[in-house]
Write a protein that holds these residues in place. Sequence first.
Motif, PDB file in Angstrom:
ATOM      1  N   ALA A 119       0.833  -1.200   0.000  1.00 16.83           N
ATOM      2  CA  ALA A 119       0.000   0.000   0.000  1.00 16.83           C
ATOM      3  C   ALA A 119       0.866   1.247   0.000  1.00 16.83           C
ATOM      4  CB  ALA A 119      -0.922  -0.009   1.223  1.00 16.83           C
ATOM      5  N   ALA A 120       2.039   1.172   0.645  1.00 20.90           N
ATOM      6  CA  ALA A 120       2.949   2.323   0.665  1.00 20.90           C
ATOM      7  C   ALA A 120       3.475   2.633  -0.731  1.00 20.90           C
ATOM      8  CB  ALA A 120       4.104   2.053   1.629  1.00 20.90           C
ATOM      9  N   THR A 121       3.746   1.589  -1.518  1.00 19.43           N
ATOM     10  CA  THR A 121       4.172   1.805  -2.904  1.00 19.43           C
ATOM     11  C   THR A 121       3.060   2.467  -3.700  1.00 19.43           C
ATOM     12  OG1 THR A 121       5.651  -0.101  -2.823  1.00 19.43           O
ATOM     13  CG2 THR A 121       4.993   0.672  -4.999  1.00 19.43           C
ATOM     14  N   TRP A 122       1.841   1.992  -3.497  1.00 15.74           N
ATOM     15  CA  TRP A 122       0.683   2.602  -4.180  1.00 15.74           C
ATOM     16  C   TRP A 122       0.583   4.077  -3.826  1.00 15.74           C
ATOM     17  CZ3 TRP A 122      -3.751   4.870  -2.094  1.00 15.74           C
ATOM     18  CH2 TRP A 122      -4.792   5.115  -2.994  1.00 15.74           C
ATOM     19  N   TRP A 123       0.661   4.399  -2.537  1.00 12.75           N
ATOM     20  CA  TRP A 123       0.539   5.784  -2.090  1.00 12.75           C
ATOM     21  C   TRP A 123       1.720   6.622  -2.576  1.00 12.75           C
ATOM     22  CZ3 TRP A 123      -3.195   8.749  -0.546  1.00 12.75           C
ATOM     23  CH2 TRP A 123      -2.918   9.968   0.092  1.00 12.75           C
ATOM     24  N   GLY A 124       2.851   5.985  -2.792  1.00  7.97           N
ATOM     25  CA  GLY A 124       4.039   6.714  -3.244  1.00  7.97           C
ATOM     26  C   GLY A 124       3.842   7.447  -4.554  1.00  7.97           C
ATOM     27  N   THR A 125       2.870   7.020  -5.352  1.00  5.71           N
ATOM     28  CA  THR A 125       2.605   7.720  -6.615  1.00  5.71           C
ATOM     29  C   THR A 125       2.155   9.150  -6.359  1.00  5.71           C
ATOM     30  OG1 THR A 125       2.053   5.651  -7.737  1.00  5.71           O
ATOM     31  CG2 THR A 125       1.229   7.669  -8.745  1.00  5.71           C
TER      32      THR A 125
END
Length: 298
Positions: A80-86
């Motif tokens: 989820a952190a990678t997703w939010w990183g966008t």
Amino acid sequence: MPLIYHHAIVFFTVLWLWLVAEGALVQQQPLVLKYHNGELLKGKITVNLVWYGTFTPIQRSIIVDFIESLNSPKAPLPSAATWWGTTGKYKGGSSALVVGKQYLHETYSLGKFLRSRHLIALASKFNELDSITVVLTAKDVAVDGFCVSRCGTHGAIRPVGGKPRRAFVWVGNPETHCPGQCAWPFHQPMYGPQTPPLVAPNGDVGVDGMIINLATLLAGTVTNPFNNGYFQGPPTAPLEAVSACTGTFGSGSYPGYPGRALVDKTTGASYNAHGANGRKYLLPAMWDPQSSACKTLV
């Protein structure tokens, strides 16, 4: 009276049927969210939660864990952190969401049918700088426009006296109201192409549906908090960071099919993101300003 404007998550099926009618699924136009030079929510942002109605401790933990997952780089990939990183690719850098205060409003003192003014009152419970107040309504609470035209809302309030604007989000539990619209793909869709529903990763169709809508609205809030950030189309009905990618959760998606997802071998649940405390979530695609395309985790 405080000033308010809001952006709603509209039903995915309406957009899909329009795309099919226009042939846009065969030859889509480039997707560009224009930046309108307004303020964005960047840096450390406190997320305060108002729980209106009855939520179980497990339901609350699923949602709190999700918000904490957005700032939890230790989770396995895809995360989820990678997703939010966008969202950090938008101007101004990253937005680190941190769970702040929580207020349990279990007495239904405003009734079980809420209007916009009630949401404003609940969202005004906290009045902090650099914060987002998230109002979550239980499955037995109806909200004006819920299931008719929207699954959730984000907007801003300017308190009396001209103090800085405060961002807020409202998301309702669609379990008993409109799971076919606001909990898809964990429930059979009410309209449009019919495909078997996916198994919800946390075993709760309503709350897992809330996660999808909350994710959509949090991304829209940090990238377009005050109606002059990133969006496409008219400001009264904007397509934002995630709502511009409606109905897409994984690669290969098409109307009625959310796209590729990972499947838990034990529970059969579909997910595409690992989160805090061993949680799994299914998160929608987000527009990537570097590629000008909807980015999926798998």
